[in-house]
Design a protein around this motif. Structure first.
Motif, PDB file in Angstrom:
ATOM      1  N   VAL A  25      19.422  32.569   4.072  1.00 26.95           N
ATOM      2  CA  VAL A  25      18.557  33.639   3.560  1.00 26.95           C
ATOM      3  C   VAL A  25      17.133  33.135   3.411  1.00 26.95           C
ATOM      4  O   VAL A  25      16.162  33.796   3.791  1.00 26.95           O
ATOM      5  CB  VAL A  25      19.104  34.164   2.217  1.00 26.95           C
ATOM      6  N   MET A  26      16.974  31.919   2.877  1.00 24.09           N
ATOM      7  CA  MET A  26      15.643  31.338   2.747  1.00 24.09           C
ATOM      8  C   MET A  26      14.995  31.180   4.118  1.00 24.09           C
ATOM      9  O   MET A  26      13.843  31.530   4.342  1.00 24.09           O
ATOM     10  CB  MET A  26      15.731  29.951   2.100  1.00 24.09           C
ATOM     11  N   SER A  59      22.566  40.976  15.051  1.00 27.80           N
ATOM     12  CA  SER A  59      22.933  41.427  13.710  1.00 27.80           C
ATOM     13  C   SER A  59      22.992  40.217  12.771  1.00 27.80           C
ATOM     14  O   SER A  59      23.189  39.085  13.206  1.00 27.80           O
ATOM     15  CB  SER A  59      24.287  42.130  13.748  1.00 27.80           C
ATOM     16  N   LEU A  60      22.829  40.489  11.481  1.00 29.30           N
ATOM     17  CA  LEU A  60      22.723  39.389  10.516  1.00 29.30           C
ATOM     18  C   LEU A  60      23.942  38.472  10.480  1.00 29.30           C
ATOM     19  O   LEU A  60      23.780  37.248  10.491  1.00 29.30           O
ATOM     20  CB  LEU A  60      22.420  39.938   9.130  1.00 29.30           C
ATOM     21  N   GLN A  66      25.278  31.828  14.017  1.00 33.10           N
ATOM     22  CA  GLN A  66      24.510  30.921  14.867  1.00 33.10           C
ATOM     23  C   GLN A  66      23.844  29.824  14.031  1.00 33.10           C
ATOM     24  O   GLN A  66      23.788  28.666  14.433  1.00 33.10           O
ATOM     25  CB  GLN A  66      23.445  31.715  15.633  1.00 33.10           C
ATOM     26  N   PHE A  67      23.348  30.232  12.839  1.00 37.01           N
ATOM     27  CA  PHE A  67      22.698  29.265  11.941  1.00 37.01           C
ATOM     28  C   PHE A  67      23.671  28.147  11.570  1.00 37.01           C
ATOM     29  O   PHE A  67      23.346  26.961  11.665  1.00 37.01           O
ATOM     30  CB  PHE A  67      22.220  30.007  10.687  1.00 37.01           C
TER      31      PHE A  67
END
Lengths: 323, 309
Positions: A25-26, A59-60, A66-67
């Motif tokens: 999120v950051m 999409s998130l 992926q992150f």
């Protein structure tokens, strides 16, 4: 026992996922990742292309996946401030922090255990009282103030030790160490004492309390009645039985060595990951911050898991209960 | 037969168990005096302080870096000397202590309220509520308080602009410290609440049809307050140290506002040039404050928490 293990592993996984989510999120929402990577004259099409290439249009949940995937492969992006891959930056600085923590922990054990044993065996002597007062000061004085005072006394006034940096280091290829050079050892003394002092007082109080407890038990009384030599009672029977809880709790305290390491590294300009983190916070270098977050979570979770496993090995009651 | 009653409240307090333990330990008495004196001085800072560090008109750069009054070159108007901006050190320490105590007290109060509420819920209802709350507590307690505070500061910094963050700095620190302390309170409250829950007086209350909220607030709450008070006192020291550490690292209170941490940070810049007073007096104030809080905490633990004796 298996159930206990699975429960712990599950909990560890939850912690890591929550922290990864926070880091994501950051990384994703605080500031625009694309704006940080391009120069002013990049065209809108190029930006859009980069955006697409980085997967920022997915999409998130996919982006989060992926992150995590990239993080597992050691790809944490580029530092905004230094333009280098975060993983490289951390790898460069990790040895300095690990060496500092280990030396500090070593000092704490080597000094703290004998002090605790002595003041546990002879609680009424004036030296024990002095130790207790010293330990109270160690708990009440903030780490950074202890560091500054050590710099002031031993660095500035007496000019005995260097006040910042690591001294000369030797590059072993995958690890740079300061522990092979004289100036490296010279430089590590003050920061390690600063960092170790809190741990030392903690270990001392713990050992003291344990010894006081053990000396009241029946088996010590019985050993005395049998006429076993005092030295063997004190060190062979009493100390041995106190060391198990002391070592596990001290192991748990490794976490706070990492936390206070940030402060110590900042006071002594010690080039470790803590200093990197502080610099990242004050310059809002988000990739470095989020990676540090992940790294620390990983270290803490591993320490806790290991300690839990040690408890299982050490304390047979736990094994029976959780069967 | 009524036991003999002393005439007034203070005499009764001194006569109690807690009062006896207080009187019979000179260290605790001294710590109590120091604590009351420092809190009093901090609260009355605007009255006692000879200068107002926020009043730009009273600050004269010509007065900067004066040593304490008893040193050669010192000015009797500035008891402990002045800092690099010409502010009177004694006044800034008073105001700084006020900020530090304020941050510490508010964050601990918030943590206690949150910890009491969630701890009571977990302890009284058990089951799923308990499992969820205690898992959060467990997870958070794997990280040291100062680490949690640093991380919260970092996260808020990445979402706020620098000016916004400076404005909200005090609240960010309070929030950070409160969030890092509440799990300890919750864990203790839960443990005591689980014990109290099965006592007769709670069952009696249940039998006469009192609702769970009333039982928690009126019957269980007063009985779990003892250990909470001990934890709150000890964590007041932790919170004050935490604020000082964050501010010292340049991540807490902005440099313009005095807090003990920012004062030490400024003093640290002059460590090599000889103006030691700017470092030593704020540092000693902080150490004395935390030491007295810790000693009082030890005494409270002795009195209120017989288990850990």
């Amino acid at each position: 026992m298996i159930r206990f293990l699975i429960e712990r592993l599950f909990q560890a996984a939850v912690v890591l996922i929550v922290v990864a989510l926070l880091a994501f999120v950051m990384f994703r929402f605080a500031g625009d990742p694309v704006a940080q990577m391009v120069s002013l004259d990049t065209t809108a099409e190029d930006r859009a292309a980069l955006r697409e290439a980085m997967g920022l249009n997915n999409s998130l949940p996919v982006q989060f996946g992926q992150f995590v995937l990239r993080a597992v492969q050691g790809d944490f992006g580029l530092s905004y401030q230094m333009g280098q891959p975060v993983a490289t930056l951390l790898a460069e600085r990790l040895p300095a922090s690990i060496e500092l923590s280990l030396v500090a922990f070593g000092i704490a054990l080597i000094v703290g255990i004998p002090m605790g044993v002595y003041s546990g065996l002879y609680p009424e002597s004036w030296l024990s009282r002095a130790f207790l007062i010293l330990s109270l000061a160690g708990i009440s004085l903030p780490t950074f103030f202890i560091g500054i005072m050590l710099i002031l006394i031993f660095g500035v006034e007496l000019n005995l030790f260097p006040t910042f940096g690591r001294g000369e280091t030797v590059d072993l290829g995958w690890w740079t160490t300061g522990l092979l050079t004289g100036s490296g050892w010279h430089s590590i003394i003050l920061p390690a004492c600063t960092l170790g002092l809190f741990q030392m007082t903690f270990i001392m109080r713990l050992v003291r309390a344990e010894i006081l407890d053990v000396m009241r038990t029946d088996y010590i009384k019985f050993a005395r009645a049998r006429g076993i030599a005092k030295g063997r009672i004190n060190y062979g029977h009493a100390l041995k039985n106190t060391l198990v809880p002391v070592l596990t709790i001290a192991g748990l305290q490794l976490g706070s060595i990492i936390a206070f390491g940030i402060v110590t590294e900042s006071v002594f300009q010690w080039p470790g990951i803590g200093l990197l983190f502080i610099q990242a916070i004050s310059t809002v270098d988000i990739p470095v911050m989020s990676t540090y977050l992940l790294l620390v979570a990983l270290i803490f979770v591993s320490i806790n898991l290991i300690v839990d496993l040690l408890y299982l090995l050490v304390d047979p009651r736990l094994r029976v209960r959780s069967r | 037969m009524n036991p003999e009653r002393s005439p007034n409240l203070i005499m009764r307090l001194l006569d109690s168990d807690a009062g006896y333990k207080f009187r019979s330990s000179p260290v605790t008495v001294v710590a109590g005096l120091v604590f009351v004196l420092m809190i009093g001085a901090a609260l009355l800072a605007p009255v006692i302080a000879p200068f107002d560090p926020f009043d730009k008109g009273s600050i004269d750069l010509m007065n900067s870096l004066l040593p304490p009054a008893w040193n050669s070159g010192g000015d009797p108007a500035f008891l402990l000397g002045t800092d690099n901006q010409g502010r009177d050190l004694f006044s800034t320490i008073l105001y700084g202590t006020r900020t530090s105590v304020f941050v510490g007290a508010v964050s601990v109060s918030l943590a206690v309220v949150a910890g009491l509420f969630l701890g009571l819920l977990a302890g009284y209802f058990g089951g799923l509520v308990d499992a969820i709350i205690m898992r959060i507590v467990d997870i958070q307690m794997t990280f040291p308080a100062i680490m949690v505070a640093l991380l919260i500061d970092g996260v808020t910094r990445s979402f706020l602009s620098r000016d916004q963050h400076d404005e909200l700095a005090v609240f960010v620190i309070i929030l950070a410290m409160a969030l890092s302390i509440w799990p300890q309170v919750a864990r203790t409250v839960r443990a005591s609440a689980m014990v109290e829950k099965s006592r007769e007086y709670v069952m009696a209350a249940q039998v006469i049809g009192r609702g769970p909220w009333l039982i928690m607030a009126r019957h269980i709450l007063p009985n779990v307050m003892g250990p909470v008070l001990v934890i709150a006192t000890i964590n007041l020291g932790v919170a004050i140290l935490g604020e000082a550490t964050l501010s010292f690292l340049g991540l807490g209170i902005p440099a313009g506002e005095p807090s003990l941490g920012t004062l030490i940070r400024i003093g640290n810049d002059f460590i090599f040039s000889g103006e030691r007073w700017m470092l030593i007096y704020p540092g000693l104030t902080l150490a004395l404050l935390v030491l007295s809080v810790n000693l009082l905490g030890d005494w409270l633990r002795d009195v209120l928490d017989p288990k850990s004796r």
